[in-house]
Design an enzyme around this catalytic site. Structure first.
Site, mmCIF file in Angstrom:
data_model
loop_
_atom_site.group_PDB
_atom_site.id
_atom_site.type_symbol
_atom_site.label_atom_id
_atom_site.label_comp_id
_atom_site.label_asym_id
_atom_site.label_seq_id
_atom_site.Cartn_x
_atom_site.Cartn_y
_atom_site.Cartn_z
ATOM 1 N N ASP A 57 0.843 -1.207 0.000
ATOM 2 C CA ASP A 57 0.000 0.000 0.000
ATOM 3 C C ASP A 57 0.877 1.256 0.000
ATOM 4 O O ASP A 57 0.648 2.202 -0.745
ATOM 5 C CB ASP A 57 -0.895 0.017 1.250
ATOM 6 C CG ASP A 57 -1.851 -1.171 1.275
ATOM 7 O OD1 ASP A 57 -2.428 -1.448 0.210
ATOM 8 O OD2 ASP A 57 -1.967 -1.835 2.320
ATOM 9 N N HIS A 117 5.782 12.658 9.368
ATOM 10 C CA HIS A 117 4.908 13.644 8.711
ATOM 11 C C HIS A 117 4.336 13.076 7.417
ATOM 12 O O HIS A 117 3.127 13.099 7.176
ATOM 13 C CB HIS A 117 5.716 14.916 8.407
ATOM 14 C CG HIS A 117 4.980 15.951 7.613
ATOM 15 N ND1 HIS A 117 4.444 17.084 8.165
ATOM 16 C CD2 HIS A 117 4.694 16.022 6.282
ATOM 17 C CE1 HIS A 117 3.838 17.808 7.211
ATOM 18 N NE2 HIS A 117 3.982 17.174 6.054
ATOM 19 N N GLU A 118 5.196 12.524 6.574
ATOM 20 C CA GLU A 118 4.738 12.018 5.262
ATOM 21 C C GLU A 118 3.763 10.852 5.417
ATOM 22 O O GLU A 118 2.793 10.730 4.665
ATOM 23 C CB GLU A 118 5.941 11.595 4.406
ATOM 24 C CG GLU A 118 6.876 12.736 4.029
ATOM 25 C CD GLU A 118 6.175 13.946 3.404
ATOM 26 O OE1 GLU A 118 6.670 15.072 3.570
ATOM 27 O OE2 GLU A 118 5.112 13.755 2.770
ATOM 28 N N HIS A 121 0.312 11.946 5.706
ATOM 29 C CA HIS A 121 -0.360 12.121 4.405
ATOM 30 C C HIS A 121 -0.772 10.782 3.826
ATOM 31 O O HIS A 121 -1.882 10.622 3.313
ATOM 32 C CB HIS A 121 0.587 12.821 3.405
ATOM 33 C CG HIS A 121 0.906 14.231 3.737
ATOM 34 N ND1 HIS A 121 -0.042 15.170 4.068
ATOM 35 C CD2 HIS A 121 2.092 14.881 3.790
ATOM 36 C CE1 HIS A 121 0.534 16.332 4.315
ATOM 37 N NE2 HIS A 121 1.836 16.175 4.161
ATOM 38 N N HIS A 127 -2.340 19.189 5.758
ATOM 39 C CA HIS A 127 -1.417 20.013 6.557
ATOM 40 C C HIS A 127 -2.172 20.758 7.658
ATOM 41 O O HIS A 127 -3.321 21.118 7.511
ATOM 42 C CB HIS A 127 -0.683 20.998 5.652
ATOM 43 C CG HIS A 127 0.487 20.366 4.974
ATOM 44 N ND1 HIS A 127 0.938 20.719 3.721
ATOM 45 C CD2 HIS A 127 1.291 19.348 5.368
ATOM 46 C CE1 HIS A 127 1.972 19.992 3.389
ATOM 47 N NE2 HIS A 127 2.215 19.145 4.366
#
Lengths: 372, 79
Positions: A57, A117-118, A121, A127
């Site tokens: 995924d 952080h990524e 997403h 954000h």
């Protein structure tokens, strides 16, 4: 969150690291990716399974410039990484710019923090506007658990809480500069700019610009502790001294002076003093005043010694500082000096004290300092 | 190809930034139209970063644009 609240329609999400950066050992990259995914699994029912071949995924890779998704990177600095919202094919995939230097410490750029952080997403987070959040777009280094209340609220709106994991302690959100109850930890000049410290953050005020800039302390000075108690600038020596607990650091401009931290007791404090509440250098006299609990001290920068006869009582020597309920102020959070006036900050008020007339000239809100 | 009008390096940098992170449409619009769009996108970015919303490419705004960041847009739909 992304439009349409894109999310994975399952709780077991697979991932695969398709290549490695030469900046770190393979096991360090594996560890950073593992820890970055764990940040999200501890606050949701999500679980992550590592694949070593085939399509996962979340396909994770390092590339530079155009790297196969028609969304090119831009060379060193600037754009560090990107990830795609949950979905088929490219959905969830996470790419790191190989033109950056990837690290596992406070030097730029910490792979764990950027990956966490990524992956936000890749799981469906957009954000955040809160500079203290992990999902804030601009990179900043901080130690400890990286999710703020805002981050946790967002991801749990998509996937719900983690049923069998104890509540984690989120990072506190960024302070609101125009909160009328705002109090501050420390204030100092720095080569014409003013730095105002609050919790893990500081505002930087430039004389030409009205808008203070909020930044994480450790993002600018990773070696400093998360919280600053006091700070002052000695213009003659062109240094700023930062105090936290029983230690002090020196800044030359924005650079930390080697050989620090040192203990505050070198200045002449007794061992019983464990923290300095406020510090201010009086250019006219060459003395530096230190405030500790209900006392204050006068330090002679020339001789490097405390003046005799100190400590003295704040209440006795700075009369006229009254709280809203009439109590006399006997402790100071922060202090600054300008054009013959001493500014003593206590909770959400600042007292403009005339140094010559020895009396309070004005009382203002603390956040006047931040152009509120 | 010569830069259209008197676009400075800063202006072009900001255009790239706003295209990538604020969904500003690429391609040339009429000069008045393009500067209106640019002003509106600068305002959106200033509001996101809690800067003073001037619509102008001022020092603070440029400073934030130069900071190292994530490549995902701040507001536009990401696909």
């Amino acid at each position: 969150l992304f439009p349409k609240k894109l999310k994975w329609q399952k709780t077991l999400v697979t991932f695969r690291i398709t290549n490695y950066t030469p900046d770190l050992k393979k096991e360090d990259v594996d560890q950073a990716i593992h820890d970055a995914l764990k940040v999200w699994s501890v606050v949701t029912p999500l679980k992550f399974k590592k694949l070593h071949e085939g399509i996962a995924d979340i396909m994770i890779g390092f590339g530079r410039r155009e790297h196969g998704d028609h969304n090119p990177f831009d060379g060193p600095e600037g754009l560090l990484a990107h990830a795609y919202a949950p979905g088929e094919g490219l959905g969830g995939d996470t790419h790191f710019d190989e033109d950056e230097t990837w690290t596992k410490d406070s030097h730029t750029y910490n792979l764990f923090l950027v990956a966490a952080h990524e992956f936000g997403h890749a799981l469906g987070m957009g954000h955040s506007k809160d500079p203290g959040s992990l999902m804030y777009p601009v990179y900043s280094y901080a130690q400890g658990f990286p999710l703020s209340e805002d981050d946790i609220k967002g991801i749990q709106e998509l996937y719900g809480p983690n049923p069998d994991h104890k509540k984690v302690k989120p990072k506190p959100e960024a302070p609101n500069k125009c909160d009328p109850e705002l109090s501050i930890d420390a204030v100092t000049e720095l080569r014409g700019e003013k730095l105002v410290f609050k919790d893990r953050f500081f505002w930087r005020l430039h004389p030409q610009f009205t808008e203070p800039e909020l930044t994480l302390i450790q993002s600018t000075w990773p070696q400093l502790p998360k919280k600053v108690n006091a700070a002052y600038e000695n213009l003659e020596k062109d240094i700023v001294i930062i105090f936290s607990g029983i230690r002090m650091w020196a800044l030359n401009g924005y650079t930390l002076v080697p050989g620090y931290p040192k203990y505050i007791h070198r200045l002449g404090f007794p061992k019983s003093v464990r923290k300095i509440d406020a510090a201010v250098h009086i250019d006219d006299t060459g003395k530096t005043l230190f405030f500790t609990d209900e006392d204050y001290w006068s330090y002679n920068e020339q001789s490097g010694k405390m003046d005799p006869g100190y400590p003295k009582s704040i209440k006795d020597d700075f009369p006229g500082m009254q709280e809203r309920d009439g109590d006399e102020v006997d402790e100071v959070d922060a202090a600054s000096y300008k054009n013959g006036y001493l500014y003593l900050f206590h909770e959400n008020l600042q007292y403009e004290y005339s140094y010559n007339k020895r009396k309070v000239a004005r009382i203002m809100r603390t956040n006047d300092l931040l152009n509120c | 190809e010569p830069l259209p009008g008197n676009k400075t390096e800063k202006w072009l940098f900001a255009e790239r930034y706003l295209r990538r992170y604020y969904g500003m449409q690429p391609g040339l619009l009429g000069t008045s139209k393009s500067s209106d769009v640019m002003t509106e996108k600068i305002r959106a970015m200033q509001s996101f970063y809690k800067l003073e919303v001037t619509g102008k490419l001022d020092h603070n705004t440029l400073q934030v644009m130069k900071k190292p960041r994530c490549g995902v847009p701040d507001v536009a739909e990401y696909n």
